[in-house]
Write a protein that holds these residues in place. Structure first.
Motif, PDB file in Angstrom:
ATOM      1  N   ASP A   1      34.750  13.358 -91.811  1.00 28.84           N
ATOM      2  CA  ASP A   1      36.207  12.565 -91.021  1.00 28.84           C
ATOM      3  C   ASP A   1      36.813  13.356 -89.906  1.00 28.84           C
ATOM      4  OD1 ASP A   1      36.682  14.951 -92.504  1.00 28.84           O
ATOM      5  OD2 ASP A   1      38.376  14.050 -93.631  1.00 28.84           O
ATOM      6  N   SER A   2      35.827  14.063 -89.420  1.00 26.56           N
ATOM      7  CA  SER A   2      36.460  14.879 -88.105  1.00 26.56           C
ATOM      8  C   SER A   2      36.529  13.516 -87.122  1.00 26.56           C
ATOM      9  CB  SER A   2      35.189  15.533 -87.349  1.00 26.56           C
ATOM     10  OG  SER A   2      34.053  14.985 -86.993  1.00 26.56           O
ATOM     11  N   PRO A   3      37.301  14.124 -85.970  1.00 24.78           N
ATOM     12  CA  PRO A   3      38.153  12.905 -85.002  1.00 24.78           C
ATOM     13  C   PRO A   3      36.932  12.131 -84.461  1.00 24.78           C
ATOM     14  CG  PRO A   3      39.037  15.358 -84.559  1.00 24.78           C
ATOM     15  CD  PRO A   3      37.956  15.312 -85.724  1.00 24.78           C
TER      16      PRO A   3
ATOM     17  N   LEU B   1      28.656  33.422 -88.539  1.00 27.75           N
ATOM     18  CA  LEU B   1      29.710  33.250 -87.392  1.00 27.75           C
ATOM     19  C   LEU B   1      30.594  34.485 -87.566  1.00 27.75           C
ATOM     20  CD1 LEU B   1      30.668  29.624 -87.657  1.00 27.75           C
ATOM     21  CD2 LEU B   1      29.418  30.756 -85.801  1.00 27.75           C
ATOM     22  N   THR B   2      30.754  35.022 -88.468  1.00 24.22           N
ATOM     23  CA  THR B   2      31.957  36.167 -88.846  1.00 24.22           C
ATOM     24  C   THR B   2      31.316  37.402 -88.691  1.00 24.22           C
ATOM     25  OG1 THR B   2      31.845  35.513 -91.114  1.00 24.22           O
ATOM     26  CG2 THR B   2      33.546  34.686 -89.698  1.00 24.22           C
TER      27      THR B   2
ATOM     28  N   LEU C   1      33.772  31.720 -79.808  1.00 23.81           N
ATOM     29  CA  LEU C   1      33.739  31.562 -81.075  1.00 23.81           C
ATOM     30  C   LEU C   1      34.962  30.823 -81.919  1.00 23.81           C
ATOM     31  CD1 LEU C   1      32.215  32.416 -83.656  1.00 23.81           C
ATOM     32  CD2 LEU C   1      33.457  34.486 -84.083  1.00 23.81           C
ATOM     33  N   VAL C   2      34.535  29.724 -82.500  1.00 20.82           N
ATOM     34  CA  VAL C   2      35.682  28.959 -83.007  1.00 20.82           C
ATOM     35  C   VAL C   2      35.261  28.890 -84.436  1.00 20.82           C
ATOM     36  CG1 VAL C   2      36.553  26.509 -83.370  1.00 20.82           C
ATOM     37  CG2 VAL C   2      35.765  27.177 -81.154  1.00 20.82           C
ATOM     38  N   LEU C   3      36.221  29.530 -85.365  1.00 17.51           N
ATOM     39  CA  LEU C   3      36.248  29.536 -86.729  1.00 17.51           C
ATOM     40  C   LEU C   3      37.064  28.601 -87.339  1.00 17.51           C
ATOM     41  CD1 LEU C   3      36.276  33.415 -87.249  1.00 17.51           C
ATOM     42  CD2 LEU C   3      34.394  31.847 -86.859  1.00 17.51           C
ATOM     43  N   ASN C   4      36.518  27.644 -88.170  1.00 22.02           N
ATOM     44  CA  ASN C   4      37.228  26.801 -88.967  1.00 22.02           C
ATOM     45  C   ASN C   4      37.741  27.235 -90.429  1.00 22.02           C
ATOM     46  OD1 ASN C   4      35.190  26.618 -90.749  1.00 22.02           O
ATOM     47  ND2 ASN C   4      34.702  24.478 -90.302  1.00 22.02           N
ATOM     48  N   GLU C   5      38.503  26.588 -91.006  1.00 23.75           N
ATOM     49  CA  GLU C   5      39.229  27.011 -92.276  1.00 23.75           C
ATOM     50  C   GLU C   5      38.032  27.867 -93.252  1.00 23.75           C
ATOM     51  OE1 GLU C   5      40.006  24.100 -90.970  1.00 23.75           O
ATOM     52  OE2 GLU C   5      41.945  23.694 -91.312  1.00 23.75           O
TER      53      GLU C   5
ATOM     54  N   ARG D   1      36.827  31.074 -92.170  1.00 16.81           N
ATOM     55  CA  ARG D   1      37.415  32.046 -92.552  1.00 16.81           C
ATOM     56  C   ARG D   1      37.509  32.327 -93.891  1.00 16.81           C
ATOM     57  NH1 ARG D   1      40.558  28.698 -88.855  1.00 16.81           N
ATOM     58  NH2 ARG D   1      42.420  28.467 -90.101  1.00 16.81           N
TER      59      ARG D   1
ATOM     60  N   ASN E   1      34.476  33.870 -95.163  1.00 13.37           N
ATOM     61  CA  ASN E   1      34.192  35.351 -94.652  1.00 13.37           C
ATOM     62  C   ASN E   1      35.084  36.463 -95.679  1.00 13.37           C
ATOM     63  OD1 ASN E   1      34.309  37.513 -92.610  1.00 13.37           O
ATOM     64  ND2 ASN E   1      36.342  37.137 -92.485  1.00 13.37           N
TER      65      ASN E   1
ATOM     66  N   ASP F   1      33.954  20.102 -93.730  1.00 13.74           N
ATOM     67  CA  ASP F   1      33.482  21.323 -93.101  1.00 13.74           C
ATOM     68  C   ASP F   1      32.905  21.120 -91.879  1.00 13.74           C
ATOM     69  OD1 ASP F   1      32.843  24.162 -92.466  1.00 13.74           O
ATOM     70  OD2 ASP F   1      32.563  24.414 -94.605  1.00 13.74           O
TER      71      ASP F   1
ATOM     72  N   ARG G   1      26.565  17.785 -94.989  1.00 10.51           N
ATOM     73  CA  ARG G   1      27.787  16.780 -94.126  1.00 10.51           C
ATOM     74  C   ARG G   1      26.984  16.045 -92.879  1.00 10.51           C
ATOM     75  NH1 ARG G   1      33.261  18.399 -91.144  1.00 10.51           N
ATOM     76  NH2 ARG G   1      34.586  16.658 -91.719  1.00 10.51           N
TER      77      ARG G   1
ATOM     78  N   ILE H   1      38.828  31.780 -81.449  1.00 12.47           N
ATOM     79  CA  ILE H   1      39.575  30.776 -81.489  1.00 12.47           C
ATOM     80  C   ILE H   1      39.600  30.266 -83.288  1.00 12.47           C
ATOM     81  CG2 ILE H   1      39.824  28.358 -81.081  1.00 12.47           C
ATOM     82  CD1 ILE H   1      38.562  28.924 -78.389  1.00 12.47           C
TER      83      ILE H   1
ATOM     84  N   SER I   1      40.227  27.144 -85.706  1.00 13.31           N
ATOM     85  CA  SER I   1      40.535  25.518 -85.760  1.00 13.31           C
ATOM     86  C   SER I   1      41.075  25.355 -87.045  1.00 13.31           C
ATOM     87  CB  SER I   1      39.124  24.968 -85.536  1.00 13.31           C
ATOM     88  OG  SER I   1      38.376  24.613 -86.588  1.00 13.31           O
TER      89      SER I   1
ATOM     90  N   ASP J   1      40.006  20.065 -89.173  1.00 17.56           N
ATOM     91  CA  ASP J   1      38.698  19.432 -88.645  1.00 17.56           C
ATOM     92  C   ASP J   1      38.820  19.283 -86.963  1.00 17.56           C
ATOM     93  OD1 ASP J   1      36.380  18.852 -89.523  1.00 17.56           O
ATOM     94  OD2 ASP J   1      37.006  17.346 -90.877  1.00 17.56           O
TER      95      ASP J   1
END
Lengths: 741, 105
Positions: free
Chosen positions: A43-45, A387-388, A401-405, A408, A411, A446, A452, B45, B47, B50
């Motif tokens: 359900d990402s954009p 990633l972390t 680097l982009v970290l999603n919820e 994090r 991590n 995720d 996914r 960064i 996010s 999503d």
């Protein structure tokens, strides 16, 4: 977002079986449990959206959730036994290879209650020196050495309590003179008549007991070998003789326990060779099949000479099982259609899905089409922290680097375990991964990766009107050819990377019978994997020799402890994936995707069915991931590695970026033109060929392929090509090998 | 090791003017240099939802430490978050002033 977490006790089920769900809520709350069938999890954009259907009549109850905890850190535990109750003279000795000697207090061996301050314990102090301590619950005596152990050096460590003389002695003796020779030490101190009060305390190795005996602390990081416990004072010469296997009879009589880690390497047992057979249990999966103090490089595999692999590598972050209690369970109806399901847990705005796979009843296909549930791959990824934890990820990705919820959250939640992509705190690679925990790789909310990403395929099949069953690789592992026999075509997900020997063999056998494979991914069939011989909840991977990987096995540790097989790339084991699906890994890159350009071979009459209604020359210059169907991890054909001579390379990707790089196994030495802009080899190949028994193979060679299927409401050339192939592959009409009558 | 030169500040204009696939080799080299740094204290960064919202975040000192928001700013576009981070990294690793028109963006 992560207030509710959970996992099922089984990932791969069949109708009629029961599955239990372990759930933990950060705060006590009431949640509703529903059973949903999942079509799409993106359900990402840019994605097709979350698509799931509630299965009525099952679950639906409201449950009071509570917080449950997990315990990490590996150790050996031997249950209390009279033979271990040594009140007088005693000797404890073992071989020690510390990897983080300055990482706080670390237990080596002992029967100790930190809460009651009784028993005895041999431990490493926070500064790397050793301490031997005895206590009776009221008084304590201790002796400590004066020199810190050196990291990654083997030591003979011996502690003695001479109750008659009233002394404690402690000795650390490096097995090599240089550079650790200066750290040899011996110390003696009075014991003040204190006798260790050990009643009812377990013997622990690589940890120390606390007030909660079931969950020790002060975990050791490093290897331990040949722990021995004597009722009596063993002399140095006698201890040396233990290693040579010539233990003198009088000392053998005083032997309380002698644990041999060279035995039962595939298991979680620690065999006691002593007279009392006080076998221990290795908790939380410390690594076995690792080189020991006697390994000299003369052998490279533990099955060949287990005595050289008689060590266990313990880590404070080892993990086997959250061990949570079940909140609820579900009996799968006998007529439940095969597919991807989840227990959807909701509480107000909170939602979490615990995903599992339902295979069809064995031997009863609901469709000629089977979709592969890559459970071994999801287990290998589990909770990956690259990633972390890896400073080079920005370099690899070619972006900040982009970290999603989720990244994090996992991590911070190291208590939920690591993955085979991670290293332990001491830098050694994580070989084992368990599914008995919440797994990031199985989450539907995720990043677009693993499960996914695979739902792009299930979504597309549903959208285009294909019915399908789901077949897990776990079912292939345990049910063999019977798991695949009812099906005409097996459709893979985006990244079926991890395969056991058994799974591979079954797939080859099924292909020989005419089975047809649509490999809709990249970097598939790459690493040899093994399931634990006694529990299907754990897989093992050794990052041996070469390959695209985040860590490398230690010297001499290329063999899988679960199976005794050489680990590493299937390509290096004489089974390149090109021999299975026509293509194999060539490059990885994560900044931007590209497209395919049709080749002349796409005009071959044999491929006419594939390109029906596809006039375009460019294929897949669109998609929800990176804007193209060729991206992230890509595969190419190579006749030298087994691509059949009659295989048609229908299309080839081009114009990849500088942040794509050809994989190490393709580049024996480094040079500046292995990137996607300059390398002549950096491309994904779209391949078709006829196989034995009327079968066939269609491979896309790109993780991104599936993310382009839904573009333009499923009306695009990636979708049309895939549909053309699937309709033909599902048709019973046999394919004929070129030149065959 | 490659050191960023003051005159290379002009290359940052490519961030707004070109698609990343079309960045010059010189700008890619600058970006590579700006990506070489340890994890401890690293700014990255974050996010949310999503990829529907972004912020800057900072790593802790040890493995497993929380990666916490650097400040209260939120960005609706990844590109805007990347630009703010690029400016921070430039100041940290290059140390040369940006052209006024870029510094003001």
């Amino acid at each position: 977002m992560f207030e509710i977490l959970g996992y099922p006790d089984k990932l791969s089920l069949r109708p009629g079986e029961r599955v239990r769900f372990m759930v933990s809520c950060e705060e006590p709350l009431d949640y509703k449990a529903e059973l949903v069938r999942v079509q799409c999890g993106d359900d990402s954009p840019a994605g097709p959206g979350m698509k799931e259907t509630v299965v009525p009549g099952l679950l639906g109850q409201t449950i009071r959730g509570r917080k449950q905890v997990s315990h990490i850190g590996s150790y050996m535990r031997v249950e209390p036994a009279p033979a271990l109750d040594i009140a007088g003279d005693m000797t404890a000795t073992l071989l020690v290879f510390p990897t983080l000697p300055d990482r706080g207090r670390q237990g080596l061996i002992g029967r100790w209650s930190d809460f009651e301050r009784r028993g005895w314990t041999l431990a490493m102090l926070p500064d790397g020196r050793l301490e031997f301590r005895v206590g009776d619950g009221e008084r304590e005596a201790a002796v400590a050495t004066s020199a810190a152990l050196m990291a990654r050096e083997w030591y003979r460590v011996t502690a003695r309590h001479d109750a008659g003389r009233g002394t404690l002695t402690l000795e650390q003796r490096p097995l090599k003179g240089f550079p650790a020779g200066a750290t040899a030490a011996r110390a003696e101190a009075p014991s003040h008549g204190i006798r260790a009060a050990t009643a009812d305390l377990p013997l622990l190795l690589a940890a120390e007991g606390t007030e909660e005996p079931a969950h020790p602390t002060h975990f050791f990081n490093g290897k331990l070998e040949a722990p021995r416990l004597f009722a009596g004072l063993a002399e140095d010469a006698a201890i040396d003789a233990i290693d040579a296997g010539t233990l003198a009879a009088p000392l053998a009589e005083g032997l309380a326990g002698a644990w041999d880690f060279g035995a039962g390497i595939a298991t979680e047992r620690a065999d006691d060779r002593g007279p009392h057979r006080l076998h221990g249990r290795l908790v939380n999966l410390p690594t076995r099949g690792v080189t020991g103090a006697h390994w000299d490089g003369s052998v490279m595999s533990w099955p060949e000479r287990p005595a050289h692999y008689a060590a266990v590598h313990f880590h404070e972050d080892d993990f086997a099982d959250c061990g949570w209690e079940a909140d609820f369970e579900l009996a799968l109806p006998a007529d439940l259609p095969s597919g991807l399901y989840a227990a959807r847990l909701t509480a107000g705005a909170l939602a979490e899905r615990i995903v599992f796979f339902v295979n069809a009843p064995l031997g009863k296909a609901g469709s000629p089409i089977a979709f592969l549930g890559s459970s071994a791959t999801f287990m290998a990824y589990a909770n990956a922290h690259y990633l972390t934890d890896n400073a080079d990820m920005e370099m690899k990705g070619g972006f900040f680097l982009v970290l999603n919820e989720a990244a994090r959250f996992f991590n911070e939640r190291r208590d939920l375990g690591l993955s085979t992509y991670d290293t332990h705190l001491d830098g050694s690679g994580v070989c084992y991964s368990s599914r008995l925990r919440p797994m990031q790789s199985m989450r539907l909310t995720d990043r677009i990766w693993t499960l996914r990403a695979d739902t792009h395929v299930t979504d597309w099949m549903s959208a285009r009107g294909f019915s399908y069953d789901l077949v897990t690789d776990e079912a292939i592992q345990y049910d063999g050819i019977a798991a695949l026999a009812p099906y005409r075509v097996l459709v893979t997900g985006t990244h079926p990377e991890y395969w056991t020997t058994r799974m591979w063999d079954v797939l080859v056998e099924w292909q020989a019978r005419g089975g047809r494979i649509m490999y809709l991914g990249g970097n598939g069939f790459y690493w040899r994997t093994a399931f634990h011989p006694e529990r299907n909840s754990v897989v093992e991977v050794r990052r041996a020799e070469i390959g695209a990987r985040y860590w490398v096995t230690e010297a001499g540790e290329d063999y899988l402890s679960f199976s005794g097989e050489h680990g590493g790339l299937w390509r290096r084991l004489g089974r390149p994936p090109q021999g299975l699906v026509g293509i194999g890994t060539i490059a990885t890159g994560f900044d931007k995707a590209s497209y395919y350009r049709r080749t002349e071979a796409s005009r071959d009459p044999r491929a006419a069915f594939i390109f029906a209604g596809v006039p375009e020359e460019i294929i897949g210059d669109f998609g929800a991931l990176g804007g193209g169907a060729a991206g992230q991890e890509i595969d190419s054909a190579d006749p030298r590695l087994g691509t059949p001579p009659h295989a048609l390379v229908l299309a080839r990707s081009e114009k990849h970026s500088r942040y794509f790089n050809v994989v190490p196994e393709e580049t024996p030495f480094h040079h500046p033109t292995i990137n996607g802009e300059e390398s002549e080899h950096c491309h994904a190949d779209l391949v078709f060929y006829e196989g034995p028994g009327g079968g066939a193979v269609f491979s896309t060679g790109s993780i991104n392929w599936a993310a382009s299927l839904a573009h333009g409401n499923y009306d695009n050339n990636v979708s049309r090509i895939t549909e053309n192939v699937l309709r033909r592959f599902a048709d019973p009409g046999p394919f004929r090998l070129p030149g065959a009558p | 090791m490659y050191e960023i030169k003051p005159e290379e500040a002009r290359l940052l204009a490519e961030f707004w003017e070109r698609d990343p696939a079309d960045y010059s080799l010189e700008f890619k080299r600058v970006l590579n240099r700006l990506r070489i740094e340890p994890l401890a204290g690293k700014v990255c960064i974050l996010s949310y939802r999503d990829g529907r919202e972004f912020a800057l975040g900072r790593f802790g000192e040890r493995r497993g430490d929380p990666v916490l928001p650097l400040d209260a700013r939120r960005f609706a576009r990844l590109k805007d978050a990347q630009w703010e981070l690029l400016k921070l990294r430039w100041a940290k690793h290059a140390g040369h002033p940006l052209p006024p028109e870029l510094a003001a963006r």
